[in-house]
Design a protein around this motif. Structure first.
Motif, PDB file in Angstrom:
ATOM      1  N   LYS A  32      74.662 -45.332 -12.180  1.00 34.26           N
ATOM      2  CA  LYS A  32      75.406 -46.358 -12.921  1.00 34.26           C
ATOM      3  C   LYS A  32      76.306 -45.751 -13.992  1.00 34.26           C
ATOM      4  O   LYS A  32      76.812 -46.455 -14.866  1.00 34.26           O
ATOM      5  N   ILE A  33      76.533 -44.444 -13.949  1.00 35.37           N
ATOM      6  CA  ILE A  33      77.499 -43.796 -14.840  1.00 35.37           C
ATOM      7  C   ILE A  33      78.885 -44.097 -14.267  1.00 35.37           C
ATOM      8  O   ILE A  33      79.092 -43.960 -13.061  1.00 35.37           O
ATOM      9  N   SER A  34      79.812 -44.492 -15.115  1.00 36.29           N
ATOM     10  CA  SER A  34      81.141 -44.833 -14.615  1.00 36.29           C
ATOM     11  C   SER A  34      81.817 -43.593 -14.009  1.00 36.29           C
ATOM     12  O   SER A  34      81.568 -42.470 -14.438  1.00 36.29           O
ATOM     13  N   LYS A  35      82.670 -43.833 -13.031  1.00 33.59           N
ATOM     14  CA  LYS A  35      83.383 -42.731 -12.377  1.00 33.59           C
ATOM     15  C   LYS A  35      84.251 -41.985 -13.381  1.00 33.59           C
ATOM     16  O   LYS A  35      84.369 -40.763 -13.322  1.00 33.59           O
ATOM     17  N   LYS A  36      84.823 -42.710 -14.310  1.00 33.49           N
ATOM     18  CA  LYS A  36      85.651 -42.091 -15.358  1.00 33.49           C
ATOM     19  C   LYS A  36      84.821 -41.097 -16.176  1.00 33.49           C
ATOM     20  O   LYS A  36      85.262 -39.993 -16.471  1.00 33.49           O
ATOM     21  N   ARG A  39      83.891 -37.936 -14.095  1.00 33.86           N
ATOM     22  CA  ARG A  39      85.031 -37.004 -14.061  1.00 33.86           C
ATOM     23  C   ARG A  39      85.203 -36.294 -15.406  1.00 33.86           C
ATOM     24  O   ARG A  39      85.504 -35.102 -15.452  1.00 33.86           O
ATOM     25  N   ALA A  40      85.002 -37.026 -16.491  1.00 33.89           N
ATOM     26  CA  ALA A  40      85.124 -36.427 -17.823  1.00 33.89           C
ATOM     27  C   ALA A  40      84.062 -35.350 -18.034  1.00 33.89           C
ATOM     28  O   ALA A  40      84.357 -34.272 -18.563  1.00 33.89           O
ATOM     29  N   ILE A  41      82.841 -35.602 -17.592  1.00 31.78           N
ATOM     30  CA  ILE A  41      81.766 -34.609 -17.711  1.00 31.78           C
ATOM     31  C   ILE A  41      82.116 -33.366 -16.903  1.00 31.78           C
ATOM     32  O   ILE A  41      81.998 -32.245 -17.384  1.00 31.78           O
ATOM     33  N   GLU A  42      82.560 -33.560 -15.669  1.00 32.18           N
ATOM     34  CA  GLU A  42      82.830 -32.435 -14.776  1.00 32.18           C
ATOM     35  C   GLU A  42      84.029 -31.597 -15.195  1.00 32.18           C
ATOM     36  O   GLU A  42      84.141 -30.446 -14.792  1.00 32.18           O
ATOM     37  N   THR A  43      84.891 -32.160 -16.021  1.00 32.30           N
ATOM     38  CA  THR A  43      86.069 -31.407 -16.472  1.00 32.30           C
ATOM     39  C   THR A  43      85.984 -31.007 -17.939  1.00 32.30           C
ATOM     40  O   THR A  43      86.898 -30.371 -18.462  1.00 32.30           O
ATOM     41  N   GLY A  44      84.891 -31.386 -18.585  1.00 30.87           N
ATOM     42  CA  GLY A  44      84.709 -31.006 -19.986  1.00 30.87           C
ATOM     43  C   GLY A  44      85.541 -31.817 -20.957  1.00 30.87           C
ATOM     44  O   GLY A  44      85.737 -31.415 -22.099  1.00 30.87           O
ATOM     45  N   LYS A  45      86.005 -32.970 -20.543  1.00 32.81           N
ATOM     46  CA  LYS A  45      86.823 -33.832 -21.410  1.00 32.81           C
ATOM     47  C   LYS A  45      85.922 -34.847 -22.120  1.00 32.81           C
ATOM     48  O   LYS A  45      86.014 -36.056 -21.905  1.00 32.81           O
ATOM     49  N   PHE A  46      85.091 -34.328 -22.978  1.00 31.02           N
ATOM     50  CA  PHE A  46      84.083 -35.158 -23.628  1.00 31.02           C
ATOM     51  C   PHE A  46      84.680 -36.138 -24.631  1.00 31.02           C
ATOM     52  O   PHE A  46      84.035 -37.110 -25.012  1.00 31.02           O
ATOM     53  N   ASN A  47      85.924 -35.912 -25.025  1.00 28.68           N
ATOM     54  CA  ASN A  47      86.590 -36.847 -25.929  1.00 28.68           C
ATOM     55  C   ASN A  47      86.868 -38.183 -25.238  1.00 28.68           C
ATOM     56  O   ASN A  47      87.168 -39.167 -25.900  1.00 28.68           O
ATOM     57  N   GLU A  48      86.731 -38.243 -23.920  1.00 29.03           N
ATOM     58  CA  GLU A  48      86.938 -39.480 -23.161  1.00 29.03           C
ATOM     59  C   GLU A  48      85.655 -40.311 -23.051  1.00 29.03           C
ATOM     60  O   GLU A  48      85.672 -41.391 -22.471  1.00 29.03           O
ATOM     61  N   ILE A  49      84.569 -39.787 -23.612  1.00 30.64           N
ATOM     62  CA  ILE A  49      83.270 -40.479 -23.580  1.00 30.64           C
ATOM     63  C   ILE A  49      82.904 -40.852 -25.012  1.00 30.64           C
ATOM     64  O   ILE A  49      82.997 -40.005 -25.912  1.00 30.64           O
ATOM     65  N   SER A  51      81.087 -40.974 -28.265  1.00 28.45           N
ATOM     66  CA  SER A  51      80.177 -39.929 -28.761  1.00 28.45           C
ATOM     67  C   SER A  51      78.714 -40.359 -28.747  1.00 28.45           C
ATOM     68  O   SER A  51      77.828 -39.537 -28.550  1.00 28.45           O
ATOM     69  N   ALA A  52      78.453 -41.636 -28.915  1.00 29.80           N
ATOM     70  CA  ALA A  52      77.070 -42.121 -28.918  1.00 29.80           C
ATOM     71  C   ALA A  52      76.400 -41.974 -27.554  1.00 29.80           C
ATOM     72  O   ALA A  52      75.172 -41.996 -27.457  1.00 29.80           O
ATOM     73  N   TYR A  53      77.195 -41.816 -26.488  1.00 28.00           N
ATOM     74  CA  TYR A  53      76.652 -41.776 -25.130  1.00 28.00           C
ATOM     75  C   TYR A  53      76.688 -40.406 -24.462  1.00 28.00           C
ATOM     76  O   TYR A  53      76.120 -40.237 -23.384  1.00 28.00           O
ATOM     77  N   ILE A  54      77.325 -39.435 -25.082  1.00 27.44           N
ATOM     78  CA  ILE A  54      77.503 -38.130 -24.431  1.00 27.44           C
ATOM     79  C   ILE A  54      76.173 -37.513 -24.021  1.00 27.44           C
ATOM     80  O   ILE A  54      75.977 -37.152 -22.864  1.00 27.44           O
ATOM     81  N   LYS A  55      75.250 -37.381 -24.945  1.00 28.61           N
ATOM     82  CA  LYS A  55      73.968 -36.735 -24.650  1.00 28.61           C
ATOM     83  C   LYS A  55      73.203 -37.501 -23.568  1.00 28.61           C
ATOM     84  O   LYS A  55      72.657 -36.897 -22.639  1.00 28.61           O
ATOM     85  N   LEU A  56      73.186 -38.814 -23.652  1.00 27.55           N
ATOM     86  CA  LEU A  56      72.490 -39.642 -22.671  1.00 27.55           C
ATOM     87  C   LEU A  56      73.093 -39.467 -21.270  1.00 27.55           C
ATOM     88  O   LEU A  56      72.366 -39.286 -20.299  1.00 27.55           O
ATOM     89  N   LEU A  57      74.418 -39.495 -21.176  1.00 31.83           N
ATOM     90  CA  LEU A  57      75.072 -39.357 -19.877  1.00 31.83           C
ATOM     91  C   LEU A  57      74.881 -37.962 -19.293  1.00 31.83           C
ATOM     92  O   LEU A  57      74.641 -37.824 -18.090  1.00 31.83           O
ATOM     93  N   LEU A  58      74.977 -36.934 -20.132  1.00 28.06           N
ATOM     94  CA  LEU A  58      74.752 -35.569 -19.656  1.00 28.06           C
ATOM     95  C   LEU A  58      73.338 -35.414 -19.105  1.00 28.06           C
ATOM     96  O   LEU A  58      73.139 -34.848 -18.031  1.00 28.06           O
ATOM     97  N   LYS A  59      72.369 -35.924 -19.835  1.00 26.85           N
ATOM     98  CA  LYS A  59      70.971 -35.801 -19.410  1.00 26.85           C
ATOM     99  C   LYS A  59      70.722 -36.591 -18.125  1.00 26.85           C
ATOM    100  O   LYS A  59      70.064 -36.111 -17.200  1.00 26.85           O
ATOM    101  N   SER A  60      71.267 -37.784 -18.055  1.00 32.36           N
ATOM    102  CA  SER A  60      71.096 -38.627 -16.878  1.00 32.36           C
ATOM    103  C   SER A  60      71.728 -37.983 -15.645  1.00 32.36           C
ATOM    104  O   SER A  60      71.122 -37.940 -14.572  1.00 32.36           O
ATOM    105  N   TYR A  61      72.923 -37.450 -15.804  1.00 35.06           N
ATOM    106  CA  TYR A  61      73.623 -36.801 -14.690  1.00 35.06           C
ATOM    107  C   TYR A  61      72.895 -35.523 -14.278  1.00 35.06           C
ATOM    108  O   TYR A  61      72.703 -35.255 -13.095  1.00 35.06           O
TER     109      TYR A  61
END
Length: 71
Positions: A32-36, A39-49, A51-61
């Protein structure tokens, strides 16, 4: 060519996904992580996520791809 020491950590996600032949659509459906954000995680564009969700999304992925988060 980069060796393991010179690989950015976010490249691990796209490499693991490609090795396992998993599509971004499949990651989205299962996590249920958005495709956007995938893609941001895989390209290192963390400014597109948000900030409150970065750690959660990285761990989930990482858990979905069975990547060792201790490395």
């Amino acid at each position: 060519m980069k060796d393991k020491k010179n690989t950015y950590f976010f490249e691990t996600f796209i490499n693991a996904r490609n090795i396992k032949n998993i599509s971004i659509d499949n990651v989205h459906e299962k996590t249920k992580i958005s495709k956007k954000h995938i893609r941001a995680i895989e390209t290192g564009k963390f400014n597109e996520i948000p900030s409150a969700y970065i750690k959660l999304l990285l761990k989930s992925y990482a858990n979905f791809l069975k990547i060792d988060t201790k490395e």
